[in-house]
Design a protein around this motif. Structure first.
Motif: not given
Length: 306
Positions: A140-144, A161-163
């Motif tokens: 998770n990019p924010a709270a991973g 997972l978004t790059d």
């Protein structure tokens, strides 16, 4: 005058026919399952791959090899093939070699080794869906968890997972973790089957540690390593669940493997292009058969069977 067959020949012939009938009776359930779940779907796939379809997915007209020609000349499809090859490479090699290293380390005489063996085998108990959800939390990019660890090192967050630079590696890492438990179990069973007298003789000759592993353990594990390589390759080429849950083939097709491309063409987003999807499925079948044939033709020759 023709002579009548010997009376003793008739019971023997009836006995043979009875044996044949009994054999076919035992084979019949397997043959029915094979035809229903393998033969018919394969034949239907070949049929659909040679036909165009209407908006509802029903075959409309015969187009021959048009779908295959379009695929082989498509830059997007070539990118999908490259992505599939990279995903397979990133999962099979670390998955098999990582399990081998872990099993060799677990053979060391250390305290708590049984607990460690159980811990490393635990991923085998996770389903694809549950493991993917767990790793979605990690990535998770924010709270991973991973970005939290990077923050402790004053490193900015990473879009795992978004790059497009990291997405394929992230999904591959998830797949490696999921396969690790099974690979460890297989190799542990392989080490347990190595004759103790061979290991003892090597120790008497002065072999230990890395030398013992290189000269005795790894060569004796050849059949198990070959088996895992073949099975892991087929599994990687057919992987779908973790890709769908984590990235849905994105970003920008960075994780769109051949299996996921078949799903997108046939079912995703209201699509019903069954002709193209079936052609891709046939290509996938050819790729799986080719990889398996190459592995049997090249790797099996180096396998030592005790």
């Amino acid at each position: 005058m023709p002579t009548a067959p010997h009376p003793a020949a008739q019971p023997g012939r009836r006995h043979r026919w009875g044996e044949h009938g009994l054999a076919w009776a035992f084979l019949l359930p397997s043959l029915v399952v094979f035809v229903l779940f393998i033969g018919y779907p394969l034949g239907r796939t070949l049929y659909l791959s040679g036909h165009a379809n209407d908006l509802f997915g029903a075959p409309s007209r015969y187009v021959g090899t048009k779908h295959y020609t379009e695929l082989l000349t498509s830059a997007d499809f070539r990118h999908t093939l490259v992505t599939t090859a990279l995903f397979t490479l990133f999962t099979v090699v670390p998955g098999v070699l990582g399990a081998l290293v872990l099993v060799l380390l677990l053979e060391s005489r250390i305290r708590g080794v049984r607990l460690l063996r159980t811990a490393f085998a635990l991923p085998f108990a996770f389903s694809v869906a549950s493991a993917s959800v767990v790793f979605a939390v990690f990535f998770n990019p924010a709270a991973g968890v991973l970005n939290g660890l990077l923050a402790q090192l004053d490193i900015g967050p990473v879009g795992w997972l978004t790059d497009s630079r990291y997405a394929l590696l992230s999904v591959a890492a998830t797949t490696v973790w999921m396969s690790l438990g099974y690979n460890v179990l297989v190799l542990s069973a392989g080490i347990g089957s190595i004759p103790a007298e061979i290991v003892e003789a090597a120790r008497i000759d002065g072999a230990s540690g890395l030398r013992l592993a290189r000269s005795i353990t790894v060569p004796m594990l050849g059949p198990h390593l070959f088996f895992l390589t073949v099975v892991s390759t087929v599994h990687a080429l057919q992987s779908f669940g973790q890709i769908h849950i984590l990235t849905k083939g994105g970003p920008d097709g960075a994780t769109r493997t051949l299996v996921y491309s078949v799903y997108e063409k046939a079912f995703a987003y209201g699509s019903s292009d069954f002709g193209t999807a079936s052609a891709q499925a046939v290509v996938l079948l050819v790729v799986v058969l080719a990889c398996t044939a190459v592995q049997f033709g090249v790797l099996e020759r180096k396998v030592h069977y005790a």
